[in-house]
Design an enzyme around this catalytic site. Structure first.
Site, mmCIF file in Angstrom:
data_model
loop_
_atom_site.group_PDB
_atom_site.id
_atom_site.type_symbol
_atom_site.label_atom_id
_atom_site.label_comp_id
_atom_site.label_asym_id
_atom_site.label_seq_id
_atom_site.Cartn_x
_atom_site.Cartn_y
_atom_site.Cartn_z
ATOM 1 N N ARG A 188 31.975 25.727 84.323
ATOM 2 C CA ARG A 188 30.819 24.885 84.663
ATOM 3 C C ARG A 188 30.700 24.630 86.168
ATOM 4 N NH1 ARG A 188 30.493 26.637 80.499
ATOM 5 N NH2 ARG A 188 30.223 25.634 78.479
ATOM 6 N N GLU B 255 30.287 16.397 83.446
ATOM 7 C CA GLU B 255 29.560 17.671 83.442
ATOM 8 C C GLU B 255 28.131 17.432 83.907
ATOM 9 O OE1 GLU B 255 28.169 21.090 80.245
ATOM 10 O OE2 GLU B 255 30.175 20.244 80.074
ATOM 11 N N SER C 85 25.683 17.631 77.125
ATOM 12 C CA SER C 85 27.115 17.322 77.162
ATOM 13 C C SER C 85 27.448 16.535 78.424
ATOM 14 C CB SER C 85 27.933 18.612 77.133
ATOM 15 O OG SER C 85 27.760 19.283 75.909
#
Length: 315
Positions: A188, A307, A237
């Site tokens: 990520r 995130e 998320s």
């Protein structure tokens, strides 16, 4: 507050915070004090000093070249993985519109995609062209620009698995093409410079049967619908999965399911999702996330990492 004043034909004086500068009239739509809450999934947050929607990649490059170095720049896609703080973003927000929402097959396994194309459009075009391996993009609520910047992924696949190269306009206004290696991907995360805007990307899959590709997309859609609060004001998320763990399990084990701060709530359906129940400020949402991090640390000793991107100033 920002101001945008036409001083002569083809020129504007911009007041942005405590600074001012003059720019030529850009090719695209330029708006001062643009509300960002309607453009992000959480439906909260302040305004952009300037919102620019360029007509083309060259128009974006020219506009960025005209800005002083001190002006911060941020790209905004669908706003699904973002908290804009209540004080807003004090610089320029770039939003890629229809001119960048394009996808075309260039050979039997390769797609060229505009930076504003959605995951649904990319995966559907791949299906129609008989290109497998891009089905996971169907499950990510964002655009190509965001996928490339964040190495977006789901259901066992990531952008690094399909990316050939990305077309980018740097903060300086320079246009360049970056290879997969140039982006330095990890989980990520990419090494794309701050202020850079992804205007396009080339993805490569593998030959596949359109019916089988559609079946996999249907499976992914059904799984998301069953497990995630898709009809809520959420940001996707919230925390990265720590090595060897699932973030949602750590949050649940810390007793955070349904936890609230102001109008923000930890989803009862999926505990790695935060929800704006209707009255949450961005400060509520961020404070809830930090409280979840505190409780998980106390319960398991693990530091959850955000995130979701958090940008702008507190009010």
């Amino acid at each position: 507050m920002s101001t945008l004043t036409e001083t002569s034909p083809g020129a504007f004086e911009v007041q942005l915070g405590t600074g001012s500068f003059t720019i030529p009239e850009p090719d695209g739509k330029l708006t001062a004090n643009a509300p960002l809450a309607p453009l992000v999934w959480f439906k909260s947050g302040g305004v952009a000093g300037l919102l620019f929607e360029p007509a083309s990649a060259e128009a974006l490059a020219s506009f960025l070249r005209s800005l002083p170095d001190w002006v911060p720049v941020m790209a905004l896609g669908l706003g699904s993985n973002l908290i804009v703080r209540d004080g807003g973003f004090p610089g320029v927000v770039v939003r890629l519109g229809k001119a960048f929402a394009t996808v075309a097959a260039i050979d039997a396994t390769t797609l060229r995609c505009g930076g504003g194309a959605s995951g649904i459009l990319v995966s559907s075009t791949a299906r129609d062209a008989g290109i497998a391996g891009l089905e996971f993009l169907r499950s990510i609520p964002g655009t190509v620009g965001g996928f490339v910047r964040m190495n977006g992924g789901a259901y066992g696949s990531e952008v690094k698995d399909i990316l050939v190269e990305a077309e980018v306009v740097l903060r300086s206004g320079e246009r360049c093409t970056l290879s997969l290696a140039d982006l330095g991907y990890s989980y990520r995360h990419s090494e794309l410079p701050a202020g850079a805007v992804v205007t396009g990307a080339t993805f490569r899959g593998r030959p596949g049967d359109p019916q089988a590709i559609q079946a996999e997309m249907d499976r992914i859609s059904a799984s998301r619908e069953a497990s995630q609060p898709l009809r809520s004001r959420t940001g996707g998320s919230t925390f990265k999965n720590p090595e060897g763990h699932k973030a949602w399990q750590l949050v649940d084990a810390a007793g955070c399911r349904g936890l609230t701060v102001g109008g923000a709530q930890v989803s009862e359906k999926h505990t790695n999702f935060l929800i704006n129940t209707g009255t949450a400020t961005s400060a509520d949402i961020e404070a809830l996330g930090e409280e979840v991090r505190r409780r998980v640390k106390a319960n398991s000793g693990i530091d959850l990492q955000w995130e979701i991107q958090r940008v702008g100033k507190e009010k």
